[in-house]
Design a protein around this motif. Structure first.
Motif, PDB file in Angstrom:
ATOM      1  N   VAL A 139       1.022  -1.200  -0.278  1.00 28.68           N
ATOM      2  CA  VAL A 139       0.034  -0.139  -0.054  1.00 28.68           C
ATOM      3  C   VAL A 139       0.860   1.227  -0.108  1.00 28.68           C
ATOM      4  CG1 VAL A 139      -0.094   0.008   2.312  1.00 28.68           C
ATOM      5  CG2 VAL A 139      -1.858   1.192   1.190  1.00 28.68           C
ATOM      6  N   LEU A 140       0.430   2.371  -0.592  1.00 29.85           N
ATOM      7  CA  LEU A 140       1.081   3.519  -0.795  1.00 29.85           C
ATOM      8  C   LEU A 140       0.163   4.533   0.483  1.00 29.85           C
ATOM      9  CD1 LEU A 140       2.751   6.001  -2.487  1.00 29.85           C
ATOM     10  CD2 LEU A 140       0.594   6.206  -3.529  1.00 29.85           C
ATOM     11  N   SER A 141       1.223   5.229   1.179  1.00 24.03           N
ATOM     12  CA  SER A 141       0.718   6.045   2.025  1.00 24.03           C
ATOM     13  C   SER A 141       0.802   7.543   1.490  1.00 24.03           C
ATOM     14  CB  SER A 141       1.602   6.166   3.327  1.00 24.03           C
ATOM     15  OG  SER A 141       1.461   5.092   4.109  1.00 24.03           O
ATOM     16  N   VAL A 142      -0.490   8.142   1.229  1.00 21.31           N
ATOM     17  CA  VAL A 142      -0.314   9.624   0.872  1.00 21.31           C
ATOM     18  C   VAL A 142      -0.613  10.504   1.993  1.00 21.31           C
ATOM     19  CG1 VAL A 142      -2.050  11.002  -0.469  1.00 21.31           C
ATOM     20  CG2 VAL A 142      -1.844   8.769  -1.126  1.00 21.31           C
ATOM     21  N   TRP A 143       0.522  11.211   2.264  1.00 21.54           N
ATOM     22  CA  TRP A 143       0.690  12.098   3.493  1.00 21.54           C
ATOM     23  C   TRP A 143      -0.219  13.211   3.413  1.00 21.54           C
ATOM     24  CZ3 TRP A 143       2.817   8.582   6.770  1.00 21.54           C
ATOM     25  CH2 TRP A 143       3.573   7.704   6.319  1.00 21.54           C
ATOM     26  N   GLY A 144      -1.334  13.248   3.672  1.00 20.63           N
ATOM     27  CA  GLY A 144      -2.184  14.407   3.749  1.00 20.63           C
ATOM     28  C   GLY A 144      -3.231  14.390   2.505  1.00 20.63           C
ATOM     29  N   ASN A 145      -4.357  14.764   2.769  1.00 24.00           N
ATOM     30  CA  ASN A 145      -5.143  15.067   1.753  1.00 24.00           C
ATOM     31  C   ASN A 145      -5.899  16.355   1.910  1.00 24.00           C
ATOM     32  OD1 ASN A 145      -7.021  14.053   3.668  1.00 24.00           O
ATOM     33  ND2 ASN A 145      -8.300  12.958   2.116  1.00 24.00           N
ATOM     34  N   ASP A 146      -5.427  17.278   2.896  1.00 18.22           N
ATOM     35  CA  ASP A 146      -6.013  18.584   3.210  1.00 18.22           C
ATOM     36  C   ASP A 146      -5.293  19.751   2.860  1.00 18.22           C
ATOM     37  OD1 ASP A 146      -4.132  17.902   5.152  1.00 18.22           O
ATOM     38  OD2 ASP A 146      -5.424  18.520   6.894  1.00 18.22           O
ATOM     39  N   TYR A 147      -4.253  19.680   1.841  1.00 18.97           N
ATOM     40  CA  TYR A 147      -3.675  20.745   1.340  1.00 18.97           C
ATOM     41  C   TYR A 147      -4.350  21.599   0.462  1.00 18.97           C
ATOM     42  CZ  TYR A 147       0.778  18.609   3.117  1.00 18.97           C
ATOM     43  OH  TYR A 147       1.649  18.054   3.735  1.00 18.97           O
ATOM     44  N   PRO A 148      -4.266  22.814   0.361  1.00 17.39           N
ATOM     45  CA  PRO A 148      -5.029  23.805  -0.367  1.00 17.39           C
ATOM     46  C   PRO A 148      -4.611  23.587  -1.915  1.00 17.39           C
ATOM     47  CG  PRO A 148      -3.100  25.200   0.603  1.00 17.39           C
ATOM     48  CD  PRO A 148      -3.010  23.553   1.231  1.00 17.39           C
ATOM     49  N   THR A 149      -4.826  22.418  -2.365  1.00 18.66           N
ATOM     50  CA  THR A 149      -4.498  22.187  -3.799  1.00 18.66           C
ATOM     51  C   THR A 149      -5.978  21.566  -4.480  1.00 18.66           C
ATOM     52  OG1 THR A 149      -4.016  19.687  -3.223  1.00 18.66           O
ATOM     53  CG2 THR A 149      -2.210  21.402  -3.494  1.00 18.66           C
ATOM     54  N   ALA A 150      -5.873  21.189  -5.833  1.00 22.16           N
ATOM     55  CA  ALA A 150      -7.135  20.563  -6.310  1.00 22.16           C
ATOM     56  C   ALA A 150      -7.766  19.451  -5.874  1.00 22.16           C
ATOM     57  CB  ALA A 150      -6.785  20.416  -7.832  1.00 22.16           C
ATOM     58  N   ASP A 151      -7.032  18.495  -5.449  1.00 23.92           N
ATOM     59  CA  ASP A 151      -7.716  17.212  -4.914  1.00 23.92           C
ATOM     60  C   ASP A 151      -6.902  17.092  -3.360  1.00 23.92           C
ATOM     61  OD1 ASP A 151      -4.918  16.110  -4.863  1.00 23.92           O
ATOM     62  OD2 ASP A 151      -5.443  15.228  -6.844  1.00 23.92           O
ATOM     63  N   GLY A 152      -6.365  18.023  -2.901  1.00 30.54           N
ATOM     64  CA  GLY A 152      -6.074  18.114  -1.243  1.00 30.54           C
ATOM     65  C   GLY A 152      -4.513  17.365  -1.096  1.00 30.54           C
ATOM     66  N   THR A 153      -4.211  16.843  -2.168  1.00 28.45           N
ATOM     67  CA  THR A 153      -2.795  16.087  -1.792  1.00 28.45           C
ATOM     68  C   THR A 153      -1.728  16.932  -2.584  1.00 28.45           C
ATOM     69  OG1 THR A 153      -2.859  15.091  -3.998  1.00 28.45           O
ATOM     70  CG2 THR A 153      -3.904  14.001  -1.983  1.00 28.45           C
ATOM     71  N   GLY A 154      -0.543  16.935  -1.983  1.00 23.55           N
ATOM     72  CA  GLY A 154       0.688  17.581  -2.349  1.00 23.55           C
ATOM     73  C   GLY A 154       0.740  17.729  -3.810  1.00 23.55           C
ATOM     74  N   VAL A 155       1.535  18.926  -4.343  1.00 21.03           N
ATOM     75  CA  VAL A 155       1.772  18.926  -5.562  1.00 21.03           C
ATOM     76  C   VAL A 155       3.141  19.355  -5.903  1.00 21.03           C
ATOM     77  CG1 VAL A 155       1.539  20.570  -7.656  1.00 21.03           C
ATOM     78  CG2 VAL A 155      -0.452  19.950  -6.521  1.00 21.03           C
ATOM     79  N   ARG A 156       3.934  18.501  -7.102  1.00 20.73           N
ATOM     80  CA  ARG A 156       5.177  18.517  -7.236  1.00 20.73           C
ATOM     81  C   ARG A 156       5.475  18.670  -8.831  1.00 20.73           C
ATOM     82  NH1 ARG A 156       4.720  19.456  -2.891  1.00 20.73           N
ATOM     83  NH2 ARG A 156       5.707  18.537  -0.737  1.00 20.73           N
ATOM     84  N   ASP A 157       6.855  19.192  -9.233  1.00 19.89           N
ATOM     85  CA  ASP A 157       7.019  19.403 -10.430  1.00 19.89           C
ATOM     86  C   ASP A 157       7.925  18.402 -10.833  1.00 19.89           C
ATOM     87  OD1 ASP A 157       8.225  20.003 -12.931  1.00 19.89           O
ATOM     88  OD2 ASP A 157       8.684  22.126 -12.377  1.00 19.89           O
ATOM     89  N   TYR A 158       7.197  17.116 -11.250  1.00 25.37           N
ATOM     90  CA  TYR A 158       8.199  16.070 -11.985  1.00 25.37           C
ATOM     91  C   TYR A 158       8.659  16.052 -13.195  1.00 25.37           C
ATOM     92  CZ  TYR A 158       5.820  14.019  -7.794  1.00 25.37           C
ATOM     93  OH  TYR A 158       5.048  13.824  -6.565  1.00 25.37           O
ATOM     94  N   ILE A 159      10.031  15.700 -13.342  1.00 20.69           N
ATOM     95  CA  ILE A 159      10.765  15.894 -14.628  1.00 20.69           C
ATOM     96  C   ILE A 159      11.243  14.475 -14.943  1.00 20.69           C
ATOM     97  CG2 ILE A 159      12.822  16.749 -13.264  1.00 20.69           C
ATOM     98  CD1 ILE A 159      13.583  18.071 -15.866  1.00 20.69           C
ATOM     99  N   HIS A 160      11.160  13.888 -16.348  1.00 21.77           N
ATOM    100  CA  HIS A 160      11.664  12.712 -16.936  1.00 21.77           C
ATOM    101  C   HIS A 160      13.072  12.964 -16.752  1.00 21.77           C
ATOM    102  CE1 HIS A 160      12.342   9.373 -19.247  1.00 21.77           C
ATOM    103  NE2 HIS A 160      10.955   9.389 -19.441  1.00 21.77           N
ATOM    104  N   VAL A 161      13.864  11.771 -16.239  1.00 30.52           N
ATOM    105  CA  VAL A 161      15.190  11.744 -15.956  1.00 30.52           C
ATOM    106  C   VAL A 161      16.033  11.763 -17.359  1.00 30.52           C
ATOM    107  CG1 VAL A 161      15.403   9.076 -16.284  1.00 30.52           C
ATOM    108  CG2 VAL A 161      16.971  10.373 -14.875  1.00 30.52           C
ATOM    109  N   VAL A 162      15.338  11.373 -18.354  1.00 29.45           N
ATOM    110  CA  VAL A 162      15.929  11.608 -19.844  1.00 29.45           C
ATOM    111  C   VAL A 162      16.208  13.074 -20.162  1.00 29.45           C
ATOM    112  CG1 VAL A 162      16.092  10.974 -22.246  1.00 29.45           C
ATOM    113  CG2 VAL A 162      15.666   9.405 -20.686  1.00 29.45           C
ATOM    114  N   ASP A 163      14.996  13.914 -19.974  1.00 32.00           N
ATOM    115  CA  ASP A 163      14.894  15.413 -19.988  1.00 32.00           C
ATOM    116  C   ASP A 163      16.023  15.995 -18.973  1.00 32.00           C
ATOM    117  OD1 ASP A 163      13.138  15.765 -22.097  1.00 32.00           O
ATOM    118  OD2 ASP A 163      11.568  15.887 -20.662  1.00 32.00           O
ATOM    119  N   LEU A 164      16.236  15.502 -17.868  1.00 33.64           N
ATOM    120  CA  LEU A 164      17.146  15.975 -16.937  1.00 33.64           C
ATOM    121  C   LEU A 164      18.523  15.805 -17.507  1.00 33.64           C
ATOM    122  CD1 LEU A 164      17.530  17.262 -14.129  1.00 33.64           C
ATOM    123  CD2 LEU A 164      17.586  14.884 -13.158  1.00 33.64           C
ATOM    124  N   ALA A 165      18.861  14.596 -17.982  1.00 35.91           N
ATOM    125  CA  ALA A 165      19.800  14.329 -18.464  1.00 35.91           C
ATOM    126  C   ALA A 165      20.425  15.106 -19.774  1.00 35.91           C
ATOM    127  CB  ALA A 165      20.161  12.731 -18.925  1.00 35.91           C
TER     128      ALA A 165
END
Length: 343
Positions: A212-238
């Motif tokens: 099981v995945l633990s989702v740490w908090g669903n009461d943030y001021p975001t569209a669905d209450g969960t944390g928002v991050r900027d994910y970047i593909h590792v090939v783009d990063l390279a």
């Protein structure tokens, strides 16, 4: 010739692929404390070219000098270091020793060998809690954990060094959240022990290694209450590292050094944030598997949203991320499915 410290690691191995494909010769310097030699065998399988390997620790200046001389390196890409935020809180001295002291030894070795071009693996953690979004490079720097502080200390050391010796050309690349894997499925993220980051944890739930995945908090001021991050593909990063080398004056062919730039600092991110639940849904679609998750209380120190303004990277380097969340999840799943237990 490019010397890549930590080149067998997650981001390092993907960068070695792009360097070799671009015509560079590559020597990897790695102590394999959080990586596998198998990654380099896979790099050779992907590219048809085998990177040279020198085993060693970045805190060993003598070994670094030997590596620089033996490889005849014209530039260094510096990935080697510890990288888990939670672990850094529990073991801060290890982080300052590995990350800060290790970089000092590397810089002293580079000075001794007259190698004056460096691309450094920094992190968006140097910004701390965002005052404003998206994050630009002039945002106040206030990291909230020893890992982030170690990265900021190194940045300051690099700026001081370049100021004292303008013949140094340094690129500081602040990563957001690297995810995904090489499209071949041969190399990818292989965390030791329990994953610290979201996508490898989701991947391990999808493949059945974790329940099981633990989702740490669903009461943030975001569209669905969960944390928002900027994910970047590792090939783009390279590919961002190749663009940084180019800006610092290292050409792919003759590998001559020019004097275009002193010390540059850029964000490497997409400029788009995704919530935890958006990532889960995208991974379910990519894998065809259901991801079991449970909502848990917020973790201390977590923030609601964090994403980059990547425009400076485009203006200075001509670099933009091209791969979206669907590719990130699909390539991650291809790696995880074909390598269920990692390397």
């Amino acid at each position: 010739m490019i010397l890549v410290t930590g080149g067998a690691g997650y981001i390092g191995s993907h960068t070695c692929v792009e360097l070799l494909n671009a015509g560079f010769d590559v020597t990897v310097f790695d102590n394999f404390c959080n990586s596998s030699p198998e990654a380099l065998a896979r790099v050779a399988q992907i590219t048809g070219k085998k990177p040279e390997l020198i085993s060693g620790d970045c805190r060993d200046q003598t070994a670094l000098v030997t590596a620089l001389k033996q490889s005849k390196a014209k530039a260094v890409i510096h990935f080697a270091g510890l990288k888990a935020v939670g672990e850094s809180v529990e073991h801060p001295l290890s982080y300052y020793d590995n990350n800060v002291a290790g970089t000092l030894r590397l810089l002293e070795a580079m000075q001794e060998c007259n190698v004056k071009t460096l691309v450094f693996s920094s992190s968006a953690t140097v910004y701390g809690n965002p005052v404003k979004l998206p994050l630009t490079e002039d945002h106040p720097l206030s990291p909230t954990n020893p890992y982030g502080r170690s990265k900021l200390m190194i940045e300051e050391i690099l700026r001081d060094l370049q100021h004292s010796d303008p013949s140094f050309r340094i690129g500081i690349l602040r990563y957001f959240n690297p995810v995904g894997a090489h499209p071949s499925g041969l190399i990818g993220e292989d965390p030791q022990g329990k994953p610290n980051n979201l996508m490898p944890f989701v991947a391990q739930v999808a493949i059945g290694r974790r329940d099981v995945l633990s989702v740490w908090g669903n009461d943030y001021p975001t569209a669905d209450g969960t944390g928002v991050r900027d994910y970047i593909h590792v090939v783009d990063l390279a590919l961002g590292h190749l663009k940084a080398l180019e800006k610092l004056g290292v050409s792919q062919n003759e590998q001559k050094i020019s004097n275009d730039e002193g010390c540059l600092t850029v964000n490497l991110g997409t400029g788009r944030g995704y919530s935890v639940l958006e990532v889960v849904r995208a991974y379910e679609q990519a894998s065809g598997r259901s991801i079991t998750y449970r909502i848990a209380p917020r973790r201390s120190g977590d923030i609601a949203s964090c994403y980059a303004n990547p425009e400076r990277a485009y203006a200075l380097l001509g670099w933009r991320a091209k791969l979206g969340l669907n590719e990130m999840c699909a390539h991650s799943w291809h790696w995880q499915y074909t390598n269920p237990n990692g390397y």
